[in-house]
Design a protein around this motif. Structure first.
Motif, PDB file in Angstrom:
ATOM      1  N   SER A 121       0.890  -1.032   0.222  1.00 58.52           N
ATOM      2  CA  SER A 121      -0.211  -0.214  -0.381  1.00 58.52           C
ATOM      3  C   SER A 121       0.286   1.121   0.322  1.00 58.52           C
ATOM      4  CB  SER A 121      -0.784   0.431   0.983  1.00 58.52           C
ATOM      5  OG  SER A 121      -1.819  -1.189   0.972  1.00 58.52           O
ATOM      6  N   ARG A 122       1.195   1.036  -1.074  1.00 57.80           N
ATOM      7  CA  ARG A 122       2.930   2.366  -1.301  1.00 57.80           C
ATOM      8  C   ARG A 122       2.433   2.674  -2.697  1.00 57.80           C
ATOM      9  NH1 ARG A 122       7.158   0.608   3.656  1.00 57.80           N
ATOM     10  NH2 ARG A 122       5.772   0.847   5.420  1.00 57.80           N
ATOM     11  N   PRO A 123       3.337   3.532  -3.188  1.00 54.53           N
ATOM     12  CA  PRO A 123       4.202   3.781  -4.717  1.00 54.53           C
ATOM     13  C   PRO A 123       5.084   2.536  -4.569  1.00 54.53           C
ATOM     14  CG  PRO A 123       3.624   5.550  -4.205  1.00 54.53           C
ATOM     15  CD  PRO A 123       3.856   4.915  -2.838  1.00 54.53           C
ATOM     16  N   GLN A 124       4.866   1.619  -5.178  1.00 56.64           N
ATOM     17  CA  GLN A 124       6.182   0.243  -5.830  1.00 56.64           C
ATOM     18  C   GLN A 124       6.568   0.058  -6.619  1.00 56.64           C
ATOM     19  OE1 GLN A 124       7.691  -1.430  -3.596  1.00 56.64           O
ATOM     20  NE2 GLN A 124       7.082  -0.859  -1.045  1.00 56.64           N
ATOM     21  N   VAL A 125       7.571  -1.109  -7.176  1.00 59.74           N
ATOM     22  CA  VAL A 125       7.978  -1.795  -8.025  1.00 59.74           C
ATOM     23  C   VAL A 125       7.782  -2.851  -6.910  1.00 59.74           C
ATOM     24  CG1 VAL A 125       9.138   0.020  -9.436  1.00 59.74           C
ATOM     25  CG2 VAL A 125      10.914  -1.528  -7.665  1.00 59.74           C
ATOM     26  N   GLN A 126       7.547  -3.801  -8.004  1.00 56.91           N
ATOM     27  CA  GLN A 126       6.716  -5.196  -7.450  1.00 56.91           C
ATOM     28  C   GLN A 126       9.155  -6.265  -7.365  1.00 56.91           C
ATOM     29  OE1 GLN A 126       5.676  -8.381 -10.157  1.00 56.91           O
ATOM     30  NE2 GLN A 126       6.279 -10.011  -9.396  1.00 56.91           N
ATOM     31  N   GLU A 127       9.802  -5.561  -7.715  1.00 59.90           N
ATOM     32  CA  GLU A 127      11.179  -6.150  -7.194  1.00 59.90           C
ATOM     33  C   GLU A 127      11.687  -5.231  -5.739  1.00 59.90           C
ATOM     34  OE1 GLU A 127      11.380  -5.114 -11.785  1.00 59.90           O
ATOM     35  OE2 GLU A 127      10.250  -4.383  -9.669  1.00 59.90           O
ATOM     36  N   ARG A 128      11.265  -4.368  -5.771  1.00 60.92           N
ATOM     37  CA  ARG A 128      11.498  -4.055  -4.431  1.00 60.92           C
ATOM     38  C   ARG A 128      10.014  -3.985  -3.421  1.00 60.92           C
ATOM     39  NH1 ARG A 128      10.933   1.654  -5.336  1.00 60.92           N
ATOM     40  NH2 ARG A 128       9.298   1.578  -4.150  1.00 60.92           N
ATOM     41  N   LEU A 129       8.806  -4.474  -3.705  1.00 66.78           N
ATOM     42  CA  LEU A 129       8.166  -4.599  -2.765  1.00 66.78           C
ATOM     43  C   LEU A 129       8.663  -6.355  -2.305  1.00 66.78           C
ATOM     44  CD1 LEU A 129       5.586  -4.993  -1.199  1.00 66.78           C
ATOM     45  CD2 LEU A 129       4.177  -5.964  -3.427  1.00 66.78           C
ATOM     46  N   GLY A 130       9.339  -7.277  -2.493  1.00 67.93           N
ATOM     47  CA  GLY A 130       9.702  -9.125  -2.526  1.00 67.93           C
ATOM     48  C   GLY A 130      10.794  -8.461  -1.361  1.00 67.93           C
ATOM     49  N   GLU A 131      11.499  -7.971  -1.778  1.00 70.90           N
ATOM     50  CA  GLU A 131      12.940  -7.158  -0.327  1.00 70.90           C
ATOM     51  C   GLU A 131      12.269  -7.030   0.522  1.00 70.90           C
ATOM     52  OE1 GLU A 131      15.827  -8.674  -1.547  1.00 70.90           O
ATOM     53  OE2 GLU A 131      15.405  -9.518  -4.415  1.00 70.90           O
ATOM     54  N   GLN A 132      11.937  -5.947   0.035  1.00 73.72           N
ATOM     55  CA  GLN A 132      10.708  -4.942   1.268  1.00 73.72           C
ATOM     56  C   GLN A 132      10.185  -6.366   2.277  1.00 73.72           C
ATOM     57  OE1 GLN A 132       9.010  -2.049   0.378  1.00 73.72           O
ATOM     58  NE2 GLN A 132      10.153  -0.865   0.061  1.00 73.72           N
ATOM     59  N   ILE A 133       8.966  -7.133   1.562  1.00 73.09           N
ATOM     60  CA  ILE A 133       8.985  -8.126   2.544  1.00 73.09           C
ATOM     61  C   ILE A 133       9.734  -9.276   3.051  1.00 73.09           C
ATOM     62  CG2 ILE A 133       6.579 -10.398   2.666  1.00 73.09           C
ATOM     63  CD1 ILE A 133       5.694  -8.925  -0.008  1.00 73.09           C
ATOM     64  N   ALA A 134      10.588  -9.542   2.171  1.00 72.09           N
ATOM     65  CA  ALA A 134      11.538 -10.264   3.050  1.00 72.09           C
ATOM     66  C   ALA A 134      12.618  -9.826   3.870  1.00 72.09           C
ATOM     67  CB  ALA A 134      12.168 -11.100   2.318  1.00 72.09           C
ATOM     68  N   ASP A 135      13.351  -8.290   3.560  1.00 70.63           N
ATOM     69  CA  ASP A 135      13.666  -7.935   4.764  1.00 70.63           C
ATOM     70  C   ASP A 135      12.964  -7.955   5.987  1.00 70.63           C
ATOM     71  OD1 ASP A 135      15.404  -7.557   3.126  1.00 70.63           O
ATOM     72  OD2 ASP A 135      15.817  -5.595   2.631  1.00 70.63           O
ATOM     73  N   THR A 136      11.972  -7.679   6.496  1.00 69.35           N
ATOM     74  CA  THR A 136      10.599  -7.147   7.690  1.00 69.35           C
ATOM     75  C   THR A 136      10.248  -8.757   7.859  1.00 69.35           C
ATOM     76  OG1 THR A 136       9.444  -6.239   6.189  1.00 69.35           O
ATOM     77  CG2 THR A 136       8.207  -6.635   8.454  1.00 69.35           C
ATOM     78  N   LEU A 137      10.246  -9.713   7.300  1.00 73.41           N
ATOM     79  CA  LEU A 137      10.567 -10.967   8.358  1.00 73.41           C
ATOM     80  C   LEU A 137      11.217 -11.461   8.952  1.00 73.41           C
ATOM     81  CD1 LEU A 137       8.247 -12.794   5.667  1.00 73.41           C
ATOM     82  CD2 LEU A 137       7.255 -11.696   7.181  1.00 73.41           C
ATOM     83  N   ALA A 138      12.519 -11.183   7.777  1.00 68.35           N
ATOM     84  CA  ALA A 138      14.151 -11.861   8.581  1.00 68.35           C
ATOM     85  C   ALA A 138      14.896 -10.741   9.618  1.00 68.35           C
ATOM     86  CB  ALA A 138      15.148 -11.377   7.096  1.00 68.35           C
ATOM     87  N   ALA A 139      14.054  -9.038   9.918  1.00 71.37           N
ATOM     88  CA  ALA A 139      14.347  -9.114  11.115  1.00 71.37           C
ATOM     89  C   ALA A 139      13.697  -9.226  12.429  1.00 71.37           C
ATOM     90  CB  ALA A 139      14.858  -6.868  10.201  1.00 71.37           C
ATOM     91  N   SER A 140      12.297  -9.422  11.680  1.00 66.25           N
ATOM     92  CA  SER A 140      11.327  -9.434  12.914  1.00 66.25           C
ATOM     93  C   SER A 140      11.644 -10.763  13.244  1.00 66.25           C
ATOM     94  CB  SER A 140      10.275  -8.688  12.029  1.00 66.25           C
ATOM     95  OG  SER A 140      10.280  -7.227  11.833  1.00 66.25           O
ATOM     96  N   LEU A 141      11.571 -11.734  12.598  1.00 69.50           N
ATOM     97  CA  LEU A 141      11.329 -13.221  13.190  1.00 69.50           C
ATOM     98  C   LEU A 141      12.545 -14.100  13.698  1.00 69.50           C
ATOM     99  CD1 LEU A 141       8.596 -14.229  10.131  1.00 69.50           C
ATOM    100  CD2 LEU A 141       7.846 -13.944  12.691  1.00 69.50           C
ATOM    101  N   ASP A 142      12.000 -14.640  14.399  1.00 66.48           N
ATOM    102  CA  ASP A 142      12.955 -16.014  15.353  1.00 66.48           C
ATOM    103  C   ASP A 142      13.868 -16.746  13.896  1.00 66.48           C
ATOM    104  OD1 ASP A 142      15.108 -17.370  16.134  1.00 66.48           O
ATOM    105  OD2 ASP A 142      13.863 -18.309  17.213  1.00 66.48           O
ATOM    106  N   ALA A 143      14.155 -15.972  12.995  1.00 64.85           N
ATOM    107  CA  ALA A 143      13.761 -17.620  10.854  1.00 64.85           C
ATOM    108  C   ALA A 143      15.342 -18.097  11.014  1.00 64.85           C
ATOM    109  CB  ALA A 143      12.961 -16.523  10.689  1.00 64.85           C
ATOM    110  N   ARG A 144      14.698 -19.149  10.348  1.00 67.15           N
ATOM    111  CA  ARG A 144      16.240 -19.268   9.936  1.00 67.15           C
ATOM    112  C   ARG A 144      16.834 -19.048   8.133  1.00 67.15           C
ATOM    113  NH1 ARG A 144      14.704 -24.258  11.522  1.00 67.15           N
ATOM    114  NH2 ARG A 144      15.003 -25.489   9.984  1.00 67.15           N
ATOM    115  N   GLY A 145      15.437 -18.504   8.171  1.00 72.59           N
ATOM    116  CA  GLY A 145      16.089 -18.453   6.344  1.00 72.59           C
ATOM    117  C   GLY A 145      14.314 -17.790   6.356  1.00 72.59           C
TER     118      GLY A 145
END
Length: 194
Positions: A121-145
């Motif tokens: 829900s922001r002006p976006q490009v798909q390539e950056r959107l996927g990276e932002q989702i991955a970064d948010t999950l990686a930084a916020s979850l106790d995730a190995r991948g």
């Protein structure tokens, strides 16, 4: 930061004049207000904290079998999303597929679509959107991948330019253990199953 609705209304009226239309004719009289309503929704993620939905994780080490941790991925497929391409301000939308390898913490599955919604829900490009989702999950979850696959149809491709009405764009963003192509192969294969 909320959308400045009054300013959007004024600018849409001006845009209608600029393309040779009469913003006061019956069919267009409410268009500036309708566009302001739509933009308020489309851009509601601007300034929002995408990690906020991930704040409440659940410890799986405290359950009836505390020594049993997940050995495989948690995957949520088919998360519907829509966004607006920042290049032409035309919509794009499709499905997000998210997988993560949990450690001792998991998150409620309903939190994952919320992260996607905020970032889309922001002006976006798909390539950056996927990276932002991955970064948010990686930084916020106790995730190995983390693995994020987006499959979307872009109006700037289907409705203008080359007019490729049957095309879709697929992007992949991966973090941690799932950054290795061999490690994510099983998950990618599961995406194709119904």
């Amino acid at each position: 930061m909320a959308v400045d609705r009054e300013r959007v209304v004024a600018l849409v009226r001006e845009l209608l004049v600029a393309i040779g239309e009469d913003p006061d004719r019956p069919g267009l009289r409410q268009t500036p207000t309708r566009v302001a309503d739509a933009y308020s929704e489309f851009f509601s993620g601007v300034g929002e904290d995408a990690a906020a939905p991930l704040a409440h994780t659940i410890s799986i080490a405290r359950g009836p079998f505390p020594d049993t941790l997940p050995s495989g991925a948690v995957m949520l497929r088919g998360i519907r999303f829509r966004s607006v391409c920042e290049h032409h301000l035309l919509p794009f939308g499709g499905h997000a597929h998210i997988a993560y390898l949990p450690g001792e913490q998991v998150v409620g599955l309903g939190s994952l679509p919320k992260v996607v919604d905020i970032l889309a829900s922001r002006p976006q490009v798909q390539e950056r959107l996927g990276e932002q989702i991955a970064d948010t999950l990686a930084a916020s979850l106790d995730a190995r991948g983390v693995l994020v696959v987006l499959d979307a149809v872009h109006e700037c491709v289907t409705m203008r330019g080359g007019r490729q009405s049957d095309s879709s764009t697929v992007t992949i963003a991966a973090r941690g253990e799932l950054a290795e192509p061999a490690a994510r192969g099983e998950i990618i294969a599961l995406l194709g199953r119904s």
